[in-house]
Design a protein around this motif. Sequence first.
Motif, PDB file in Angstrom:
ATOM      1  N   GLY A  10       0.797  -1.227   0.000  1.00  0.00           N
ATOM      2  CA  GLY A  10       0.000   0.000   0.000  1.00  0.00           C
ATOM      3  C   GLY A  10       0.820   1.262   0.000  1.00  0.00           C
ATOM      4  O   GLY A  10       0.427   2.260  -0.607  1.00  0.00           O
ATOM      5  N   HIS A  11       1.995   1.259   0.680  1.00  0.00           N
ATOM      6  CA  HIS A  11       2.776   2.493   0.770  1.00  0.00           C
ATOM      7  C   HIS A  11       3.543   2.790  -0.513  1.00  0.00           C
ATOM      8  O   HIS A  11       4.221   3.822  -0.595  1.00  0.00           O
ATOM      9  N   LEU A  12       3.428   1.900  -1.514  1.00  0.00           N
ATOM     10  CA  LEU A  12       4.066   2.152  -2.808  1.00  0.00           C
ATOM     11  C   LEU A  12       3.045   2.309  -3.930  1.00  0.00           C
ATOM     12  O   LEU A  12       3.414   2.619  -5.056  1.00  0.00           O
ATOM     13  N   THR A  13       1.787   2.074  -3.639  1.00  0.00           N
ATOM     14  CA  THR A  13       0.734   2.097  -4.648  1.00  0.00           C
ATOM     15  C   THR A  13       0.137   3.492  -4.791  1.00  0.00           C
ATOM     16  O   THR A  13      -0.285   4.091  -3.807  1.00  0.00           O
ATOM     17  N   ILE A  14       0.119   4.014  -5.999  1.00  0.00           N
ATOM     18  CA  ILE A  14      -0.598   5.244  -6.315  1.00  0.00           C
ATOM     19  C   ILE A  14      -1.685   4.857  -7.306  1.00  0.00           C
ATOM     20  O   ILE A  14      -1.404   4.525  -8.456  1.00  0.00           O
ATOM     21  N   ARG A  15      -2.924   4.877  -6.837  1.00  0.00           N
ATOM     22  CA  ARG A  15      -4.054   4.435  -7.657  1.00  0.00           C
ATOM     23  C   ARG A  15      -4.756   5.650  -8.238  1.00  0.00           C
ATOM     24  O   ARG A  15      -5.317   6.467  -7.519  1.00  0.00           O
ATOM     25  N   VAL A  16      -4.708   5.767  -9.559  1.00  0.00           N
ATOM     26  CA  VAL A  16      -5.310   6.905 -10.262  1.00  0.00           C
ATOM     27  C   VAL A  16      -6.615   6.456 -10.896  1.00  0.00           C
ATOM     28  O   VAL A  16      -6.685   5.379 -11.500  1.00  0.00           O
ATOM     29  N   ALA A 169      -2.909   4.177  -0.743  1.00  0.00           N
ATOM     30  CA  ALA A 169      -3.454   3.442  -1.889  1.00  0.00           C
ATOM     31  C   ALA A 169      -4.836   3.914  -2.300  1.00  0.00           C
ATOM     32  O   ALA A 169      -5.425   3.369  -3.232  1.00  0.00           O
ATOM     33  N   ALA A 170      -5.409   4.934  -1.619  1.00  0.00           N
ATOM     34  CA  ALA A 170      -6.732   5.429  -1.991  1.00  0.00           C
ATOM     35  C   ALA A 170      -6.703   6.050  -3.379  1.00  0.00           C
ATOM     36  O   ALA A 170      -5.707   6.661  -3.793  1.00  0.00           O
ATOM     37  N   ALA A 171      -7.775   5.891  -4.112  1.00  0.00           N
ATOM     38  CA  ALA A 171      -7.847   6.410  -5.474  1.00  0.00           C
ATOM     39  C   ALA A 171      -7.824   7.934  -5.475  1.00  0.00           C
ATOM     40  O   ALA A 171      -8.475   8.574  -4.651  1.00  0.00           O
ATOM     41  N   VAL A 172      -7.062   8.512  -6.397  1.00  0.00           N
ATOM     42  CA  VAL A 172      -6.973   9.966  -6.561  1.00  0.00           C
ATOM     43  C   VAL A 172      -7.130  10.310  -8.021  1.00  0.00           C
ATOM     44  O   VAL A 172      -7.073   9.450  -8.903  1.00  0.00           O
ATOM     45  N   GLY A 173      -7.335  11.596  -8.299  1.00  0.00           N
ATOM     46  CA  GLY A 173      -7.453  12.055  -9.676  1.00  0.00           C
ATOM     47  C   GLY A 173      -6.115  12.041 -10.398  1.00  0.00           C
ATOM     48  O   GLY A 173      -5.049  11.878  -9.789  1.00  0.00           O
ATOM     49  N   ASP A 179       1.191  14.641  -9.493  1.00  0.00           N
ATOM     50  CA  ASP A 179       1.892  15.437  -8.480  1.00  0.00           C
ATOM     51  C   ASP A 179       2.654  14.533  -7.520  1.00  0.00           C
ATOM     52  O   ASP A 179       3.817  14.804  -7.179  1.00  0.00           O
ATOM     53  N   ARG A 180       2.007  13.494  -7.058  1.00  0.00           N
ATOM     54  CA  ARG A 180       2.645  12.596  -6.095  1.00  0.00           C
ATOM     55  C   ARG A 180       3.854  11.878  -6.696  1.00  0.00           C
ATOM     56  O   ARG A 180       4.885  11.714  -6.030  1.00  0.00           O
ATOM     57  N   VAL A 181       3.744  11.487  -7.936  1.00  0.00           N
ATOM     58  CA  VAL A 181       4.898  10.869  -8.603  1.00  0.00           C
ATOM     59  C   VAL A 181       6.049  11.866  -8.665  1.00  0.00           C
ATOM     60  O   VAL A 181       7.207  11.530  -8.416  1.00  0.00           O
ATOM     61  N   GLY A 182       5.730  13.127  -8.953  1.00  0.00           N
ATOM     62  CA  GLY A 182       6.767  14.145  -9.028  1.00  0.00           C
ATOM     63  C   GLY A 182       7.408  14.456  -7.694  1.00  0.00           C
ATOM     64  O   GLY A 182       8.539  14.943  -7.643  1.00  0.00           O
ATOM     65  N   LEU A 183       6.689  14.185  -6.595  1.00  0.00           N
ATOM     66  CA  LEU A 183       7.199  14.477  -5.258  1.00  0.00           C
ATOM     67  C   LEU A 183       7.919  13.292  -4.617  1.00  0.00           C
ATOM     68  O   LEU A 183       8.464  13.438  -3.515  1.00  0.00           O
ATOM     69  N   LEU A 184       7.918  12.156  -5.265  1.00  0.00           N
ATOM     70  CA  LEU A 184       8.514  10.963  -4.667  1.00  0.00           C
ATOM     71  C   LEU A 184       9.981  11.173  -4.285  1.00  0.00           C
ATOM     72  O   LEU A 184      10.453  10.648  -3.279  1.00  0.00           O
ATOM     73  N   PRO A 209       9.296   5.671   1.287  1.00  0.00           N
ATOM     74  CA  PRO A 209       9.343   5.980  -0.143  1.00  0.00           C
ATOM     75  C   PRO A 209       8.035   6.496  -0.733  1.00  0.00           C
ATOM     76  O   PRO A 209       8.045   7.034  -1.843  1.00  0.00           O
ATOM     77  N   GLY A 210       6.926   6.342  -0.021  1.00  0.00           N
ATOM     78  CA  GLY A 210       5.655   6.813  -0.549  1.00  0.00           C
ATOM     79  C   GLY A 210       5.355   8.236  -0.114  1.00  0.00           C
ATOM     80  O   GLY A 210       5.949   8.756   0.824  1.00  0.00           O
ATOM     81  N   VAL A 211       4.405   8.884  -0.780  1.00  0.00           N
ATOM     82  CA  VAL A 211       4.005  10.245  -0.408  1.00  0.00           C
ATOM     83  C   VAL A 211       2.486  10.373  -0.501  1.00  0.00           C
ATOM     84  O   VAL A 211       1.842   9.756  -1.346  1.00  0.00           O
ATOM     85  N   VAL A 212       1.929  11.177   0.392  1.00  0.00           N
ATOM     86  CA  VAL A 212       0.502  11.519   0.380  1.00  0.00           C
ATOM     87  C   VAL A 212       0.392  13.032   0.490  1.00  0.00           C
ATOM     88  O   VAL A 212       1.097  13.655   1.296  1.00  0.00           O
ATOM     89  N   LEU A 213      -0.480  13.620  -0.303  1.00  0.00           N
ATOM     90  CA  LEU A 213      -0.746  15.052  -0.225  1.00  0.00           C
ATOM     91  C   LEU A 213      -1.905  15.296   0.737  1.00  0.00           C
ATOM     92  O   LEU A 213      -2.973  14.690   0.597  1.00  0.00           O
ATOM     93  N   LEU A 214      -1.697  16.176   1.698  1.00  0.00           N
ATOM     94  CA  LEU A 214      -2.746  16.543   2.633  1.00  0.00           C
ATOM     95  C   LEU A 214      -3.596  17.666   2.026  1.00  0.00           C
ATOM     96  O   LEU A 214      -3.183  18.301   1.046  1.00  0.00           O
ATOM     97  N   PRO A 215      -4.778  17.934   2.573  1.00  0.00           N
ATOM     98  CA  PRO A 215      -5.577  19.049   2.049  1.00  0.00           C
ATOM     99  C   PRO A 215      -4.777  20.343   2.080  1.00  0.00           C
ATOM    100  O   PRO A 215      -4.040  20.604   3.035  1.00  0.00           O
ATOM    101  N   PRO A 216      -4.886  21.167   1.042  1.00  0.00           N
ATOM    102  CA  PRO A 216      -4.126  22.421   1.023  1.00  0.00           C
ATOM    103  C   PRO A 216      -4.610  23.380   2.097  1.00  0.00           C
ATOM    104  O   PRO A 216      -5.754  23.305   2.565  1.00  0.00           O
TER     105      PRO A 216
END
Length: 354
Positions: A10-16, A169-173, A179-184, A209-216
């Motif tokens: 889960g900490h490596l999965t980015i689900r779009v 691993a939650a689905a994002v747009g 953005d998350r890939v760019g911030l890895l 190694p994973g990243v999550v964006l919090l609400p701005p």
Amino acid sequence: MDDHPSKSPGHLTIRVTRRDDPVSEVTEADAFASVRKYPNIVVRGPLFGLAEQRRGERPRWRLLGELDTGFPQMARDELNSYLWNKAKDEAGDRAERRSLLEAVTLLETRPVNEVTAAGVRYRVVRADEFARIGGGRLEPPRATDPDEDGWDLDAPETSRTKGFVVDHAAAVGLTEGMDRVGLLHLSYTASRFPDDVRADSQRALTTHPGVVLLPPTFRVVERNEQSWSMVTGQHAAPQGARRALVDHLTRPMPELPDLPGMPELPEWMKVDEKEAAVNERAAKKFTARRRPNELVVRGKRFDVVRVERVMRIGPDGPETPRPSDTDDYGPSQIHPRMDEHGTITYGSSAEASS
């Protein structure tokens, strides 16, 4: 098929995922346009807060507050108070209260970043705050950012951070996924950061190694020739930051009455009546506009800017403070003693028996 690769952790999965509703399409287009206009990022530094992981919610963590303190010990003290008050007001029995108070005692004596109490894991978590920049300007609020109207300076704000579920691993747009890939691989590389800070930042790319964006969030900054300085704290909506700017301009620190033996106030603390009148007029013009994001008054430029926070995620969840994240003070007792029955003892034992 036996040779099919196993599911990624889960900490490596980015689900779009693609959402076809009109609101999501407009939000995606707005985000994509903003990233193109403000392609670079400026990292301000770390922020700290609290998260909990309850039974049945693994591996997800849930944020308990705003994640807005600048030092790890401030977040530990926040956890200390949270657990003490939970023991006082919410404990269902003596065993639960005892477990909560044991965690409080630990937080009073050691700079720990995680405790378990009454079956719940509590953790001091870390995120990096950054803003996007382009053309020499920090990114303002986006048209699709949740916003509001109204200029009541004492109006309460609704948090978008408290209760946020940290789920890598939650689905994002599509745009957030990109953005998350760019911030890895985001790390501190500038020479203004000490060697140990840069080393810890580089190490975190492997340990978390994973990243999550919090609400701005949204802040007001004062723009100088080569830099920006913060004027307000973080706000959940742009209008909250706008109201904070008006408050900053129209509610200066009140002058204290002259008392015998009291030293005279320094010049920077005194209210200049002419400046106050100019600020009042500027604030009035500012509030006459709908959702303004910049103001120039007496040669000073104030901008409402959009601030983002990225949290690094490892196999066991969100990153905790790093060794190079320093504190100005250590743990201490914050609240009076309480026993497993909920009885609170104020003052020393001698005072309590007298």
